[in-house]
Scaffold this motif. Structure first.
Motif, PDB file in Angstrom:
ATOM      1  N   ARG A 231     -12.179  48.909 -30.118  1.00 27.35           N
ATOM      2  CA  ARG A 231     -12.213  48.832 -31.580  1.00 27.35           C
ATOM      3  C   ARG A 231     -12.405  50.238 -32.117  1.00 27.35           C
ATOM      4  NH1 ARG A 231     -13.741  44.167 -34.356  1.00 27.35           N
ATOM      5  NH2 ARG A 231     -13.285  45.409 -36.187  1.00 27.35           N
ATOM      6  N   THR A 255      -7.604  48.844 -31.314  1.00 34.25           N
ATOM      7  CA  THR A 255      -7.542  47.914 -32.453  1.00 34.25           C
ATOM      8  C   THR A 255      -8.184  48.628 -33.627  1.00 34.25           C
ATOM      9  OG1 THR A 255      -7.684  46.008 -30.994  1.00 34.25           O
ATOM     10  CG2 THR A 255      -8.280  45.662 -33.302  1.00 34.25           C
ATOM     11  N   VAL A 256      -7.352  48.996 -34.599  1.00 35.04           N
ATOM     12  CA  VAL A 256      -7.781  49.949 -35.619  1.00 35.04           C
ATOM     13  C   VAL A 256      -8.069  49.274 -36.960  1.00 35.04           C
ATOM     14  CG1 VAL A 256      -7.146  52.069 -36.840  1.00 35.04           C
ATOM     15  CG2 VAL A 256      -6.326  51.694 -34.496  1.00 35.04           C
TER      16      VAL A 256
ATOM     17  N   ILE B 258      -5.551  45.848 -37.670  1.00 36.72           N
ATOM     18  CA  ILE B 258      -4.345  45.367 -37.004  1.00 36.72           C
ATOM     19  C   ILE B 258      -4.707  44.837 -35.620  1.00 36.72           C
ATOM     20  CG2 ILE B 258      -2.036  45.967 -36.187  1.00 36.72           C
ATOM     21  CD1 ILE B 258      -2.125  48.216 -38.333  1.00 36.72           C
ATOM     22  N   VAL B 259      -4.413  43.571 -35.429  1.00 35.43           N
ATOM     23  CA  VAL B 259      -4.704  42.895 -34.170  1.00 35.43           C
ATOM     24  C   VAL B 259      -3.402  42.813 -33.377  1.00 35.43           C
ATOM     25  CG1 VAL B 259      -5.183  40.571 -33.283  1.00 35.43           C
ATOM     26  CG2 VAL B 259      -6.701  41.581 -34.992  1.00 35.43           C
ATOM     27  N   HIS B 260      -3.447  43.101 -32.077  1.00 36.29           N
ATOM     28  CA  HIS B 260      -2.217  43.079 -31.293  1.00 36.29           C
ATOM     29  C   HIS B 260      -2.506  42.622 -29.876  1.00 36.29           C
ATOM     30  CE1 HIS B 260      -3.715  46.880 -29.728  1.00 36.29           C
ATOM     31  NE2 HIS B 260      -3.891  47.277 -30.980  1.00 36.29           N
ATOM     32  N   ARG B 262      -3.159  43.983 -27.208  1.00 33.27           N
ATOM     33  CA  ARG B 262      -4.203  44.661 -26.440  1.00 33.27           C
ATOM     34  C   ARG B 262      -5.582  44.465 -27.054  1.00 33.27           C
ATOM     35  NH1 ARG B 262      -1.572  45.108 -21.861  1.00 33.27           N
ATOM     36  NH2 ARG B 262       0.408  46.177 -22.135  1.00 33.27           N
ATOM     37  N   THR B 263      -5.663  43.683 -28.109  1.00 33.90           N
ATOM     38  CA  THR B 263      -6.943  43.491 -28.799  1.00 33.90           C
ATOM     39  C   THR B 263      -7.837  42.527 -28.026  1.00 33.90           C
ATOM     40  OG1 THR B 263      -5.918  43.876 -30.951  1.00 33.90           O
ATOM     41  CG2 THR B 263      -7.988  42.646 -30.936  1.00 33.90           C
ATOM     42  N   ASN B 264      -9.075  42.923 -27.826  1.00 29.29           N
ATOM     43  CA  ASN B 264     -10.057  41.994 -27.285  1.00 29.29           C
ATOM     44  C   ASN B 264     -10.598  41.152 -28.432  1.00 29.29           C
ATOM     45  OD1 ASN B 264     -10.074  42.943 -24.588  1.00 29.29           O
ATOM     46  ND2 ASN B 264     -11.218  44.751 -25.278  1.00 29.29           N
ATOM     47  N   ILE B 269     -12.077  39.145 -34.881  1.00 32.39           N
ATOM     48  CA  ILE B 269     -11.668  40.040 -35.973  1.00 32.39           C
ATOM     49  C   ILE B 269     -10.936  39.242 -37.048  1.00 32.39           C
ATOM     50  CG2 ILE B 269     -10.288  42.071 -36.534  1.00 32.39           C
ATOM     51  CD1 ILE B 269     -10.674  42.909 -33.574  1.00 32.39           C
TER      52      ILE B 269
END
Lengths: 362, 362
Positions: A231, A255-256, B258-260, B262-264, B269
């Motif tokens: 994050r 995740t930005v 932005i969730v994608h 690779r997001t945990n 979120i």
């Protein structure tokens, strides 16, 4: 969920430019915190878990933060020095192999003292790594066309591989017109919208990455901070730091989230971050309780605050309250001596990259 | 904080294109959920608080979600119809005032059935609002140069204000070369990196905003959903939907994450979001417990799932589990009939904008 009453402003291009000027005006002042990195110039990777860090204190009210500082200092000065060594070696290798020396042209309009100092520091930095620097100094009352003429001649000059127009320009000039005139192949600042677009798009590559955000990511890389899947919170959304920093982190699979002046509860979002990049220009805005234990902090802000103990009457502090952050974070950049020295190092690197690309030298 | 085991893939350009094809191939199938918007074509603004919504059920395990659906349906079909009425009026006003009719050229290479249907739907849509459409159909074994020749002639044709190259192109062609050949003033898809760069930069204006994300924001606007200061989560980071949607939300002062793939913990979120835009192409991935009570959901995904009760053997569902979402969210787009119809409406609007700009008509 009550809204926070914390308010802050973004780093606008002009105030950011001011910060950069300040940074470089005082770059020679020996005001650097004690550094913890060992005697090697190239720092060793950090060994810590971003998510859990049992050695960190739990989040406690600011008043009771009595723990000793435990965060690793991210030593931008040392990394920047190392990068200059690397650029010097490459410049020399290129000259020997194909007889070409990279060249950077800087256009300075008017007689602002801070701009003149900034340009002088760039010139010195070029000299120190063997890059040729050219300078065009135009009087304050020059016409836009005169500036465009210089840009045009540098665009066509094969000895020039990078062109910088020192900002701010006099008010009677259209900044956008002038910046857009720089050939994209020589836009070492990386601010051209075509570059920014490529930075935003998957599968596209920008010709240049803007220097300050590139320096932030370079610090994370050189300290071995994992980015993928983490994050990341970027505080500030300026065109020259915050926005491109967010795009860079995203390119590396973080995740930005972007926090800005319109964000409610910025501290709540920031507290979720494994990596914080702050570029707002507000002294000590980010307090210890904004920070997740073990987070890594890159502080781009360089803010003068009054200090009667300092012979100058002020000292420079970051956006992040360093004393508090160093007790909660696992690593943090100092101000000065953190991101500041990286900007010029990245400019030298971009100029080298440009010369290599133009001459097809690998 | 345990990582989620939910995995998903981003909407790649090709799969997104496939989705778009599917969407339009079935655009005529009368499979639309019952709509709640009243008899007026222009929907009334939503009256709800994004933060607190006492009428919503608290977040409960999926199995016990027995509450009746209470979310407002965001009726994209109706909004798209209204936009077509507006475009028709403007096209007609322009023709009367200066004798110019907007023109859209579409280049179709090869004989993919889905592409042909998609192009036919665009042509029909143009006809319905009075925009002239031109079509160039090239055989599958055309050379890249032949396609470039068509683009060049449309670039120079003053009766053409927008140029679309139907994707995917045959494998022997370089898609990037071909797309870059379209004059930016006629790039009504808005995918040129220069447009994306301007979209990302504060103080710059893109010539065109990509149609699908533009349609998402338009739905929020027309339903009176406040964006400024709200938490927005975009799921998926494709160049054609997720990334530009995030940039658009940021331009409107949302705090964007932005969730994608690779997001945990993507659900954690997403659960913070007041506004969710999902564009991943995974059927029913976003469950009820990913959603904050009262959130507004824009579902871009159009995914076929097997359904033996349907005469076609499948039905279309979104990325969001509609049944669950409609019990937690305050408003949600159906699939189909949500974002789908907006894409072509935005294409017509972009073509009109282009013609107005080229002819300096306001």
């Amino acid at each position: 969920m009550a809204s926070s009453s914390v308010l802050f402003t973004d780093t606008s291009p002009s105030s950011a430019a001011r910060l950069l000027h300040l940074r470089h005006r005082h770059a020679v002042v020996p005001f650097v915190r004690p550094l913890r990195v060992g005697p090697t110039q190239f720092p060793t990777p950090l060994r810590f878990s971003l998510h859990t860090s049992p050695s960190r204190p739990p989040l406690v009210p600011l008043a009771s933060l009595t723990t000793e500082a435990s965060a690793k200092v991210i030593d931008g000065k040392s990394v920047a020095k190392q990068i200059r060594v690397e650029v010097t070696a490459e410049v020399s290798r290129m000259k020997e192999a194909i007889g070409v020396t990279p060249g950077l042209a800087v256009i300075l309009v008017g007689d602002r003292k801070d701009s003149a100092t900034y340009v002088r520091n760039k010139k010195k930095a070029c000299d120190s790594v063997g890059i040729i620097s050219l300078e065009a100094n135009l009087p304050e009352d020059s016409t836009e066309q005169e500036v465009l003429n210089y840009i045009s001649s540098f665009n066509d000059d094969p000895s020039v591989h990078g062109i910088l127009v020192q900002l701010p320009l006099p008010k009677h000039m259209n900044e956008q017109n002038i910046l857009n005139a720089v050939r994209i192949e020589k836009d070492v600042d990386g601010f051209h919208p075509l570059n920014i677009g490529r930075l935003a798009m998957r599968g596209r590559e920008p010709l240049f990455v803007p220097c300050t955000p590139k320096g932030c990511i370079e610090l994370l890389h050189r300290y071995g901070v994992p980015i993928k899947g983490k994050r990341a919170v970027v505080i500030g959304r300026s065109n020259i730091v915050g926005m491109p920093a967010a795009l860079l982190l995203q390119r590396e699979d973080a995740t930005v989230s972007i926090v800005h002046s319109r964000t409610n509860n910025p501290e709540e979002i920031t507290r979720q971050a494994d990596i914080i990049i702050s570029a707002v220009g507000q002294p000590n805005m980010i307090r210890g309780n904004w920070i997740k234990p073990g987070a890594v902090i890159i502080d781009v802000g360089i803010n003068p605050v009054e200090d009667s103990n300092d012979p100058r009457g002020y000292r420079l502090v970051g956006d992040v309250c360093y004393e508090e952050a160093s007790k909660v974070a696992s690593a943090v950049t100092p101000v000065p001596g953190g991101v500041g020295p990286m900007t010029i190092a990245m400019l030298l690197q971009n100029t080298l990259i440009s010369a290599k690309r133009i001459h097809n030298f690998e």
